[in-house]
Design a protein around this motif. Structure first.
Motif, mmCIF file in Angstrom:
data_model
loop_
_atom_site.group_PDB
_atom_site.id
_atom_site.type_symbol
_atom_site.label_atom_id
_atom_site.label_comp_id
_atom_site.label_asym_id
_atom_site.label_seq_id
_atom_site.Cartn_x
_atom_site.Cartn_y
_atom_site.Cartn_z
ATOM 1 N N ALA A 1 -30.184 -5.877 -66.714
ATOM 2 C CA ALA A 1 -30.137 -5.923 -65.253
ATOM 3 C C ALA A 1 -31.506 -6.248 -64.676
ATOM 4 C CB ALA A 1 -29.626 -4.594 -64.701
ATOM 5 N N ASP A 2 -32.544 -5.639 -65.229
ATOM 6 C CA ASP A 2 -33.906 -5.899 -64.751
ATOM 7 C C ASP A 2 -34.313 -7.348 -65.001
ATOM 8 O OD1 ASP A 2 -34.105 -3.288 -63.920
ATOM 9 O OD2 ASP A 2 -35.269 -2.607 -65.657
ATOM 10 N N ILE A 3 -33.980 -7.874 -66.184
ATOM 11 C CA ILE A 3 -34.309 -9.265 -66.517
ATOM 12 C C ILE A 3 -33.604 -10.221 -65.550
ATOM 13 C CG2 ILE A 3 -33.957 -11.080 -68.248
ATOM 14 C CD1 ILE A 3 -34.398 -8.891 -70.393
ATOM 15 N N CYS A 4 -32.347 -9.930 -65.266
ATOM 16 C CA CYS A 4 -31.597 -10.785 -64.342
ATOM 17 C C CYS A 4 -32.204 -10.749 -62.942
ATOM 18 C CB CYS A 4 -30.138 -10.351 -64.292
ATOM 19 S SG CYS A 4 -29.224 -10.720 -65.814
ATOM 20 N N LYS A 5 -32.556 -9.559 -62.479
ATOM 21 C CA LYS A 5 -33.151 -9.447 -61.142
ATOM 22 C C LYS A 5 -34.488 -10.178 -61.068
ATOM 23 C CE LYS A 5 -30.151 -7.299 -58.746
ATOM 24 N NZ LYS A 5 -29.145 -8.136 -59.383
ATOM 25 N N GLU A 6 -35.295 -10.038 -62.116
ATOM 26 C CA GLU A 6 -36.606 -10.697 -62.142
ATOM 27 C C GLU A 6 -36.484 -12.211 -62.067
ATOM 28 O OE1 GLU A 6 -38.346 -9.340 -65.751
ATOM 29 O OE2 GLU A 6 -38.522 -7.257 -65.069
ATOM 30 N N ASN A 7 -35.357 -12.730 -62.556
ATOM 31 C CA ASN A 7 -35.191 -14.183 -62.637
ATOM 32 C C ASN A 7 -34.137 -14.728 -61.681
ATOM 33 O OD1 ASN A 7 -36.901 -15.141 -65.137
ATOM 34 N ND2 ASN A 7 -35.959 -13.199 -65.748
ATOM 35 N N GLY A 8 -33.705 -13.909 -60.737
ATOM 36 C CA GLY A 8 -32.794 -14.381 -59.699
ATOM 37 C C GLY A 8 -31.392 -14.715 -60.172
ATOM 38 N N ALA A 9 -30.956 -14.092 -61.271
ATOM 39 C CA ALA A 9 -29.610 -14.342 -61.794
ATOM 40 C C ALA A 9 -28.686 -13.185 -61.409
ATOM 41 C CB ALA A 9 -29.646 -14.488 -63.309
ATOM 42 N N TYR A 10 -27.409 -13.486 -61.274
ATOM 43 C CA TYR A 10 -26.404 -12.444 -61.088
ATOM 44 C C TYR A 10 -26.024 -11.874 -62.454
ATOM 45 C CZ TYR A 10 -25.712 -14.218 -56.330
ATOM 46 O OH TYR A 10 -25.887 -14.598 -55.026
ATOM 47 N N PHE A 11 -25.621 -10.598 -62.469
ATOM 48 C CA PHE A 11 -25.270 -9.942 -63.723
ATOM 49 C C PHE A 11 -23.935 -9.236 -63.593
ATOM 50 C CE2 PHE A 11 -26.360 -6.168 -66.725
ATOM 51 C CZ PHE A 11 -25.614 -6.740 -67.753
ATOM 52 N N HIS A 12 -22.983 -9.663 -64.444
ATOM 53 C CA HIS A 12 -21.675 -9.002 -64.547
ATOM 54 C C HIS A 12 -21.539 -8.372 -65.922
ATOM 55 C CE1 HIS A 12 -17.520 -8.061 -64.929
ATOM 56 N NE2 HIS A 12 -17.196 -9.127 -65.642
ATOM 57 N N SER A 13 -21.160 -7.097 -65.950
ATOM 58 C CA SER A 13 -20.910 -6.424 -67.224
ATOM 59 C C SER A 13 -19.492 -5.885 -67.252
ATOM 60 C CB SER A 13 -21.899 -5.277 -67.449
ATOM 61 O OG SER A 13 -21.720 -4.731 -68.740
ATOM 62 N N ASP A 14 -18.769 -6.256 -68.298
ATOM 63 C CA ASP A 14 -17.451 -5.688 -68.562
ATOM 64 C C ASP A 14 -17.678 -4.259 -69.053
ATOM 65 O OD1 ASP A 14 -15.051 -4.859 -69.640
ATOM 66 O OD2 ASP A 14 -14.715 -6.662 -70.828
ATOM 67 N N THR A 15 -17.390 -3.290 -68.202
ATOM 68 C CA THR A 15 -17.628 -1.875 -68.518
ATOM 69 C C THR A 15 -16.324 -1.127 -68.802
ATOM 70 O OG1 THR A 15 -17.674 -1.430 -66.134
ATOM 71 C CG2 THR A 15 -19.792 -1.690 -67.221
ATOM 72 N N VAL A 16 -15.290 -1.867 -69.196
ATOM 73 C CA VAL A 16 -13.979 -1.256 -69.411
ATOM 74 C C VAL A 16 -14.042 -0.151 -70.466
ATOM 75 C CG1 VAL A 16 -11.673 -1.696 -70.349
ATOM 76 C CG2 VAL A 16 -12.597 -3.185 -68.571
ATOM 77 N N GLN A 17 -14.791 -0.361 -71.544
ATOM 78 C CA GLN A 17 -14.854 0.644 -72.613
ATOM 79 C C GLN A 17 -15.789 1.809 -72.282
ATOM 80 O OE1 GLN A 17 -13.029 0.999 -75.342
ATOM 81 N NE2 GLN A 17 -11.899 -0.909 -75.133
ATOM 82 N N THR A 18 -16.702 1.620 -71.329
ATOM 83 C CA THR A 18 -17.699 2.670 -71.056
ATOM 84 C C THR A 18 -17.473 3.418 -69.751
ATOM 85 O OG1 THR A 18 -19.176 0.989 -70.092
ATOM 86 C CG2 THR A 18 -19.506 1.560 -72.413
ATOM 87 N N MET A 19 -16.710 2.839 -68.842
ATOM 88 C CA MET A 19 -16.450 3.510 -67.568
ATOM 89 C C MET A 19 -15.768 4.852 -67.822
ATOM 90 S SD MET A 19 -16.952 3.012 -64.281
ATOM 91 C CE MET A 19 -17.147 1.237 -64.086
ATOM 92 N N ALA A 20 -16.343 5.914 -67.262
ATOM 93 C CA ALA A 20 -15.866 7.294 -67.419
ATOM 94 C C ALA A 20 -16.104 7.849 -68.824
ATOM 95 C CB ALA A 20 -14.392 7.438 -67.032
#
Length: 380
Positions: A164-183
């Motif tokens: 997330a930090d790398i994406c923010k530093e470089n102006g990119a959007y970041f999507h993470s599939d969190t289906v297995q980790t949510m909750a």
């Protein structure tokens, strides 16, 4: 025959408390949430209260939680809207993503002319983060990075904060599939600055047919399904009030008991690793499965020292449900897309993969039964 269920990464059984919460809504709250009368507004209150509680847990605004039918729909909404509304020109991802992400990305490549770059993956299934950094620095193309938080087959965990930090530093959007980790893992999106994430209730003892997308308000995505103003104009259609009530109850139970549940499941997983190692010489643990700090505690992927495409069926006949991690076609076992990318040809040809996945209801006696059944089937 007593059924032993060890396929919780595929789906989890509904908790009694979740069923009870859904039955109450089925009986008493049948109104359409878009109706202005009392019955409609009672239903509306249920979905908004659930939305607020989920948002509070994730430290985001309720307006950033958009109900969907599942994680697959959430991922499709995010990816396709990002290309259409944000004018994404390039997607950076991996070949280890869930099928719903992989096929959506391929669709966008073929029909929307989006450039797709697949990051390098090592033999353990780790993503090349340095390569990601270089790719983002070397181009000013509008980019969406799409990397799952935990792999659904081998359990490998991504360093979400770092990406997330790398994406923010470089102006990119970041999507993470969190289906297995949510909750299942603590997530704070006020600190971990992902732009998009996804959830499916049936991965944490909620109902099938209910999930949500986290969409950060600043991204200004638009709907893929039209025909109504529901879900902040991001998903038209009458909301699944019963499913949302079940999602909310399951989410509440999972997050309230996260430390207790995760501790128990990690103990079960460690016990499984120990027993399998003792009783099955030559067993391999795929990816980072056997490393507690680098793998999701609910998932254990193994390769058994025998080529046996029917082992899943043989276990099922003994009352044990697991995922074989392969698909049979014309009598030949084919390794999953994930395992085929990280395992050598020799390993693929001489072993049989199994994915064993646990819940807070799994007990050690069930692991013993699995190990004993495998010893018998493999004739060790």
């Amino acid at each position: 025959m007593t059924q032993i269920y060890l396929d919780n990464a595929a789906t989890t059984p509904l908790l009694d408390e979740v069923i009870d919460a859904m039955v109450v809504v089925m009986k008493n709250n049948f109104g359409n949430p878009s109706s202005t009368h009392t019955l409609g507004q009672e239903a509306k209150t249920i979905i908004e209260e659930t939305r607020r509680k989920i948002a509070n847990e994730l430290h985001v605004s309720p307006a950033e939680i958009i109900y969907t039918s599942c994680g697959t729909e959430a991922n499709n909404l995010i990816l396709k809207s990002a290309v259409e509304d944000l004018k994404i020109e390039r997607i950076i991802t991996t070949e280890l993503e869930h099928k719903c992400v992989a096929e959506s990305v391929e669709n966008l490549k073929n029909f929307k002319n989006v450039e797709v770059i697949y990051l390098n993956i090592n033999e353990k299934g780790d993503v090349d983060i340095e390569q990601l950094q270089q790719l983002l620095k070397s181009s000013d193309k509008k980019t969406l990075v799409c990397l799952m938080h935990a792999n659904n087959e081998i359990g490998n965990l991504l360093d979400l904060d770092r990406v997330a930090d790398i994406c923010k530093e470089n102006g990119a959007y970041f999507h993470s599939d969190t289906v297995q980790t949510m909750a299942h893992l603590p997530l704070d999106f006020s600190k971990t600055l992902v732009d998009f994430a996804s959830c499916s209730a049936h991965k944490f003892h909620g109902p099938k047919g209910a999930g949500f997308a986290f969409i950060r308000k600043s991204t200004h995505l638009k709907a893929q399904i039209h025909g109504g103003t529901q879900e902040r104009n991001l998903r038209a259609g009458t909301e699944n009030v019963v499913g949302i009530a079940g999602l909310g109850k399951a989410f509440e139970i999972a997050t309230d008991n996260l430390e207790k549940f995760s501790s128990h499941i990690q103990e079960i997983k460690d016990y499984a690793i120990q027993r399998l190692s003792e009783k099955i010489p030559g067993i391999l643990f795929n990816g980072r499965s056997a490393e507690s700090d680098k793998s999701l505690y609910t998932v254990l992927s193994v390769s058994l020292p025998s080529q046996n495409p029917l082992i899943g069926l043989q276990l099922d006949m003994k009352g044990i449900a697991v995922s074989q991690g392969s698909a049979c076609s014309s009598g030949a076992a084919k390794p999953s897309s994930v395992l085929s990318k990280i395992l050598s040809e020799e390993t693929q040809q001489n072993t049989t993969p199994l994915r064993i996945s646990f819940s807070h209801k799994t007990i050690k006696e069930e692991i013993d039964a699995l190990v004993n059944a495998l010893v018998e089937i493999l004739r060790l």
